[in-house]
Design a protein around this motif. Structure first.
Motif, PDB file in Angstrom:
ATOM      1  N   MET A  56       0.837  -1.201   0.000  1.00  0.00           N
ATOM      2  CA  MET A  56       0.000   0.000   0.000  1.00  0.00           C
ATOM      3  C   MET A  56       0.874   1.254   0.000  1.00  0.00           C
ATOM      4  SD  MET A  56      -3.056   1.016   2.632  1.00  0.00           S
ATOM      5  CE  MET A  56      -4.448   0.299   1.786  1.00  0.00           C
ATOM      6  N   ASN A  57       0.429   2.304  -0.701  1.00  0.00           N
ATOM      7  CA  ASN A  57       1.166   3.563  -0.739  1.00  0.00           C
ATOM      8  C   ASN A  57       1.001   4.346   0.560  1.00  0.00           C
ATOM      9  OD1 ASN A  57       2.246   3.436  -3.373  1.00  0.00           O
ATOM     10  ND2 ASN A  57       0.210   3.893  -4.203  1.00  0.00           N
ATOM     11  N   HIS A  58       1.970   5.207   0.823  1.00  0.00           N
ATOM     12  CA  HIS A  58       1.924   6.034   2.027  1.00  0.00           C
ATOM     13  C   HIS A  58       2.331   7.464   1.687  1.00  0.00           C
ATOM     14  CE1 HIS A  58       2.504   1.977   3.644  1.00  0.00           C
ATOM     15  NE2 HIS A  58       1.927   2.416   4.748  1.00  0.00           N
ATOM     16  N   PHE A  59       1.825   8.403   2.459  1.00  0.00           N
ATOM     17  CA  PHE A  59       2.416   9.746   2.493  1.00  0.00           C
ATOM     18  C   PHE A  59       2.709  10.065   3.950  1.00  0.00           C
ATOM     19  CE2 PHE A  59      -2.167  10.462   2.789  1.00  0.00           C
ATOM     20  CZ  PHE A  59      -2.279  11.379   3.823  1.00  0.00           C
ATOM     21  N   LEU A  60       3.440  11.122   4.190  1.00  0.00           N
ATOM     22  CA  LEU A  60       3.803  11.498   5.550  1.00  0.00           C
ATOM     23  C   LEU A  60       2.952  12.676   6.008  1.00  0.00           C
ATOM     24  CD1 LEU A  60       7.720  11.331   5.502  1.00  0.00           C
ATOM     25  CD2 LEU A  60       6.136   9.705   6.550  1.00  0.00           C
ATOM     26  N   LEU A  61       2.312  12.516   7.152  1.00  0.00           N
ATOM     27  CA  LEU A  61       1.526  13.598   7.755  1.00  0.00           C
ATOM     28  C   LEU A  61       2.203  13.971   9.070  1.00  0.00           C
ATOM     29  CD1 LEU A  61      -1.160  15.264   7.505  1.00  0.00           C
ATOM     30  CD2 LEU A  61      -2.187  13.541   9.009  1.00  0.00           C
ATOM     31  N   ASP A  62       2.808  15.137   9.107  1.00  0.00           N
ATOM     32  CA  ASP A  62       3.613  15.543  10.270  1.00  0.00           C
ATOM     33  C   ASP A  62       4.588  14.432  10.663  1.00  0.00           C
ATOM     34  OD1 ASP A  62       2.400  18.039  10.446  1.00  0.00           O
ATOM     35  OD2 ASP A  62       0.860  17.348  11.847  1.00  0.00           O
ATOM     36  N   GLY A  63       5.167  13.786   9.649  1.00  0.00           N
ATOM     37  CA  GLY A  63       6.196  12.776   9.879  1.00  0.00           C
ATOM     38  C   GLY A  63       5.675  11.372  10.122  1.00  0.00           C
ATOM     39  N   THR A  64       4.347  11.197  10.204  1.00  0.00           N
ATOM     40  CA  THR A  64       3.764   9.876  10.427  1.00  0.00           C
ATOM     41  C   THR A  64       3.259   9.301   9.109  1.00  0.00           C
ATOM     42  OG1 THR A  64       3.081  10.498  12.650  1.00  0.00           O
ATOM     43  CG2 THR A  64       1.940   8.608  11.656  1.00  0.00           C
ATOM     44  N   GLU A  65       3.581   8.037   8.840  1.00  0.00           N
ATOM     45  CA  GLU A  65       3.128   7.400   7.600  1.00  0.00           C
ATOM     46  C   GLU A  65       1.626   7.195   7.617  1.00  0.00           C
ATOM     47  OE1 GLU A  65       5.064   3.758   6.670  1.00  0.00           O
ATOM     48  OE2 GLU A  65       6.742   4.760   5.680  1.00  0.00           O
ATOM     49  N   VAL A  66       0.971   7.627   6.541  1.00  0.00           N
ATOM     50  CA  VAL A  66      -0.469   7.424   6.396  1.00  0.00           C
ATOM     51  C   VAL A  66      -0.711   6.616   5.122  1.00  0.00           C
ATOM     52  CG1 VAL A  66      -2.711   8.537   6.097  1.00  0.00           C
ATOM     53  CG2 VAL A  66      -0.980   9.605   7.556  1.00  0.00           C
ATOM     54  N   PRO A  67      -1.337   5.442   5.224  1.00  0.00           N
ATOM     55  CA  PRO A  67      -1.616   4.650   4.018  1.00  0.00           C
ATOM     56  C   PRO A  67      -2.785   5.235   3.238  1.00  0.00           C
ATOM     57  CG  PRO A  67      -2.514   3.557   5.946  1.00  0.00           C
ATOM     58  CD  PRO A  67      -1.806   4.785   6.461  1.00  0.00           C
ATOM     59  N   PHE A  68      -2.757   5.052   1.942  1.00  0.00           N
ATOM     60  CA  PHE A  68      -3.901   5.514   1.148  1.00  0.00           C
ATOM     61  C   PHE A  68      -4.138   4.568  -0.012  1.00  0.00           C
ATOM     62  CE2 PHE A  68      -1.949   7.147  -2.736  1.00  0.00           C
ATOM     63  CZ  PHE A  68      -0.632   7.368  -2.357  1.00  0.00           C
ATOM     64  N   THR A  69      -5.335   4.651  -0.568  1.00  0.00           N
ATOM     65  CA  THR A  69      -5.658   3.894  -1.767  1.00  0.00           C
ATOM     66  C   THR A  69      -5.937   4.876  -2.896  1.00  0.00           C
ATOM     67  OG1 THR A  69      -7.960   3.789  -1.071  1.00  0.00           O
ATOM     68  CG2 THR A  69      -6.584   1.903  -0.537  1.00  0.00           C
ATOM     69  N   GLU A  70      -5.843   4.390  -4.106  1.00  0.00           N
ATOM     70  CA  GLU A  70      -6.023   5.226  -5.293  1.00  0.00           C
ATOM     71  C   GLU A  70      -7.345   5.990  -5.208  1.00  0.00           C
ATOM     72  OE1 GLU A  70      -3.405   5.276  -7.202  1.00  0.00           O
ATOM     73  OE2 GLU A  70      -4.316   6.883  -8.403  1.00  0.00           O
ATOM     74  N   GLY A  71      -7.295   7.274  -5.465  1.00  0.00           N
ATOM     75  CA  GLY A  71      -8.516   8.077  -5.446  1.00  0.00           C
ATOM     76  C   GLY A  71      -8.749   8.800  -4.133  1.00  0.00           C
ATOM     77  N   ASP A  72      -8.004   8.432  -3.087  1.00  0.00           N
ATOM     78  CA  ASP A  72      -8.137   9.135  -1.801  1.00  0.00           C
ATOM     79  C   ASP A  72      -7.620  10.558  -1.906  1.00  0.00           C
ATOM     80  OD1 ASP A  72      -9.193   7.095  -0.290  1.00  0.00           O
ATOM     81  OD2 ASP A  72      -7.281   6.534   0.642  1.00  0.00           O
TER      82      ASP A  72
END
Ligand code: SF4
Ligand code: FES
Length: 232
Positions: A1-17
Motif C-alpha cells: 500500500m502507498n503512504h504519504f507522511l503527515l507531520d512525519g507519520t506514515e499514512v496509508p492511502f488507496t487510489e482516489g483518496d
C-alpha cells in the motif's frame, strides 16, 4: 500500500483518496468544517489547509500521492485556522450557551481545539431569519457557516436540491428551493441526509432540544474534535 507522511507519520492511502480521506480513515485529525466522507469534494471552508513543499493546499481536495510530506499541526497552520474560525464566529450569530447544538457542534469543538478564547474581529451581527415552517426541522440562518454540506447532501444523497447558496461577498446566504422560499414548502423530509448533516446548529430536528444533557454530548465525551462530525 502507498503512504504519504503527515507531520512525519506514515499514512496509508488507496487510489482516489484525498489527503483528508486517508488521514481521517487512519485516525489522524485534520481540521475540517465542510468535508464529509460520504460526499464529493468541496473546498469551501479552508480549515483543512496544510503545507506541501511550502505551499498551502486543501487536504480535502488534494489527491494523496506516495512520498508527499504534508505539514498539518504546525503553529503557523493552526494560527491560520484559528483566524478562520474566529471569522466564522463574527460573520454569523453564534451564542453557544443557548444553542441546542452546543456540545455536538463542530465549529464550537474546533474553536476549543484551537484554543480560541475571543473573537479577535468585530462582531458583524447580521440580521438573518429563522425559518420554523417545516413540521420537523428548524432552519436558523444565524448559525449558518455556508459550508454547503446540506447543499451537497440534498443534491448528491437525496437527489432533491432543496438547498443552494445565493448572493455574493458578505451577502452570500443559504437559499431554500421551494415556491415560497420556506423550508416547510420544500421537499425536505426529516429522514433526508441533508436534514442531518449540518455541522452547526443551523439545521436542527424539532422536539429534541436538550434530550441529551450538556456534558454528555459528542464532543463532551469523545475526542479529537477534528477527527469526526458530531451527531446532527
Ligand atoms: Fe452548512 Fe448548516 Fe449552513 Fe447548510 S445550513 S450550509 S450544512 S452550516
Ligand atoms: Fe477542506 Fe473545508 S474541509 S476546505
Amino acid at each position: 500500500m502507498n503512504h504519504f507522511l503527515l507531520d512525519g507519520t506514515e499514512v496509508p492511502f488507496t487510489e482516489g483518496d484525498t489527503l483528508m480521506d486517508a488521514a481521517q480513515r487512519a485516525g489522524h485529525a485534520i481540521a475540517h468544517l465542510c468535508w464529509d466522507a460520504t460526499l464529493g469534494q468541496s473546498g469551501a471552508c479552508r480549515l483543512c489547509s496544510v503545507r506541501i513543499d511550502g505551499r498551502l493546499a486543501a487536504a480535502c481536495t488534494t489527491p494523496a500521492q506516495a512520498g508527499l510530506a504534508v505539514e498539518n499541526r504546525t503553529p503557523e497552520l493552526d494560527a491560520r485556522r484559528l483566524r478562520l474560525t474566529q471569522m466564522l464566529f463574527v460573520e454569523g450569530n453564534h451564542f453557544c450557551p443557548g444553542c441546542e447544538k452546543s456540545g455536538d457542534c463542530l465549529l464550537q469543538a474546533t474553536a476549543y481545539a484551537l484554543g480560541m478564547t475571543g473573537m479577535h474581529y468585530d462582531m458583524q451581527a447580521p440580521v438573518r431569519p429563522v425559518d420554523a415552517s417545516h413540521p420537523d426541522i428548524w432552519l436558523d440562518l444565524n448559525r449558518c457557516i455556508l459550508c454547503k454540506l446540506c447543499v451537497r447532501a440534498s443534491n448528491e444523497s437525496d437527489g432533491k436540491g432543496v438547498f443552494a447558496i445565493g448572493g455574493h461577498g458578505i451577502g452570500t446566504h443559504l437559499l431554500v428551493n421551494s415556491p415560497t422560499g420556506l423550508l416547510g414548502d420544500s421537499r425536505l423530509a426529516a429522514e433526508d441526509h441533508a436534514a442531518h448533516i449540518c455541522p452547526v446548529g443551523a439545521i436542527l430536528p424539532k422536539r429534541r432540544g436538550f434530550a441529551v444533557p450538556i456534558g454528555e454530548r459528542h464532543f463532551d465525551t469523545t475526542a479529537p474534535p477534528e477527527a469526526s462530525h458530531g451527531p446532527d
